[in-house]
Scaffold this active site. Structure first.
Site, PDB file in Angstrom:
ATOM      1  CG  ASP A  54      -6.249   5.077   7.207  1.00  0.00           C
ATOM      2  OD1 ASP A  54      -5.774   5.026   6.049  1.00  0.00           O
ATOM      3  OD2 ASP A  54      -5.770   5.806   8.106  1.00  0.00           O
ATOM      4  CD  GLU A  75      -2.675   9.348   4.550  1.00  0.00           C
ATOM      5  OE1 GLU A  75      -2.086  10.349   4.117  1.00  0.00           O
ATOM      6  OE2 GLU A  75      -3.775   9.420   5.147  1.00  0.00           O
TER       7      GLU A  75
END
Length: 385
Positions: free
Chosen positions: A73, A135
């Protein structure tokens, strides 16, 4: 090898894997690449069905070996002044621009590009790829991945987290605990403040107490702390509440974080604030409005990476890079979660953390080449792990 890495990085940047959106297309791309190299691949879908971790293994399915890990991400580009399309890689002045180029699709591209070489060299111990989701919003994916691996009893020996460190070896960082505290009061007319419960006013008192705790933590730093700064930090990131001048605000919220250097500091902060709300703020609010509430949502409590006297991953990376020391950093990663499984862990990857989350994010080509050099050296040592 650098041209193949650039090509894959360009493809990965094209997947708009902002944390709020799906990463499944990127996961499918990586899964296909690794399957072509003979890896056993598993996509671990999250509860929403819109995101997944990827866990892939080259070599035998047994304990030991090494994990190469990165998150898929990226942070949003909203309201950032980009000079080019953030989701189209552009090469200028020996730099590769694009959202995620540095944080941390550059490392993922390098690791997957090296997969055929790893497959040719892997021996008695496995090499794993772990690519996670979310994350940036609390290491949610890594938490799910680690829990799954623990339940299965899989015990890799060490892990390399490829966050951007300019290829410096990082052996420790603080934890990162993020919270949103919400205040529910009673709306009313601003001319009669005693008849309402102003959520904004109580949120202000809460922030004032947070700042007092922040100052107190400066004097609680461990004597031997190597962190910079050496104490646990607190940051108030956002404050929202109210609507107009003459209405008593019924709702407010505070987004805040702390970066603990030790577990006892985190416990101190949470217990102090819980007692403050329970013993001081809530009695005042409920004296006027019995249904008044203060709720704290745990966005994420990510453990830090604790420096260890003995660390095989540190020794390995020193051997591969030629470095004679390892450092600590203030920013957080998923490394502590892997350490919680009993692995020796280091953080080392291409790019400068100073470029992360900013407009015109880039990774230098030279950094990718250095990363490929380290991974090539790792391939030559797989038989020893």
């Amino acid at each position: 090898m650098i041209d193949a890495t650039k090509a894959l990085l360009s493809e990965l940047i094209g997947f708009e894997t902002v944390s709020a959106d799906s990463n499944l297309e990127m996961i499918a791309c990586l899964a296909g690449r690794l399957e072509d190299c003979g890896a056993k691949v598993e996509a671990m879908i999250d509860p929403s069905g819109k995101k997944a971790n990827l866990f892939a293994t080259l070599g035998p399915e047994r304990d030991g070996g090494i994990v190469l890990s990165g998150h898929t991400d990226v942070v949003p580009v909203t309201d950032q002044d980009w000079h080019s399309d953030p989701f189209v890689m552009e090469e200028r002045d020996a730099r590769l621009y694009g959202r995620g180029s540095c944080d941390m699709k550059g490392f993922i591209a390098a690791a997957v590009t090296m997969a055929p070489e790893f497959a040719a060299q892997v021996a008695e111990r496995p090499l794993h790829f772990a690519f996670t989701y979310d994350e940036e919003t609390g290491c949610v994916g890594a938490g799910h991945l680690v829990q799954t691996l623990k339940e299965r009893g899989l015990k890799p020996r060490m892990a390399l987290i490829g966050e951007p460190t300019s290829m410096r070896i990082i052996e420790g960082h603080k934890g990162c605990h993020e919270y949103t505290t919400r205040f529910h009061g009673l709306e009313g007319h601003g001319s009669a403040p005693d008849l309402g419960v102003n959520a904004v006013e109580y949120a202000v008192r809460y922030v004032a107490r947070l700042l007092a705790v922040k100052d107190q933590l400066r004097g609680m730093a461990p004597v031997d702390s190597r962190f910079d700064p050496p104490w646990t930090t607190v940051n108030v990131g956002a404050f929202q509440g109210g609507s107009v001048h003459n209405v008593i605000a019924p709702k407010a919220e505070v987004a805040w974080e702390m970066r603990p250097v030790q577990t006892s500091d985190a416990d101190f902060v949470k217990q102090h604030l819980q007692a403050y709300c329970r013993d001081e703020l809530l009695p005042l609010m409920r004296a006027v409005y019995p249904d008044a509430k203060i709720d704290t949502e745990v966005v994420g409590e990510v453990v830090g990476l604790v420096p260890e006297d003995s660390n095989e991953a540190r020794r390995l990376l020193m051997d591969l890079t030629g470095a004679n020391s390892a450092e600590l950093v203030p920013f957080g990663t998923e490394a502590g979660l892997f350490q919680s499984m009993g692995m020796d862990v280091v953080v080392c990857g291409p790019g400068d953390i100073a470029q992360a989350h900013k407009a015109n994010e880039f990774v230098a080509v030279a950094q990718l080449e250095a990363c490929l050099g380290v991974l090539d050296g790792l391939a030559g040592k797989l038989a020893e792990l």
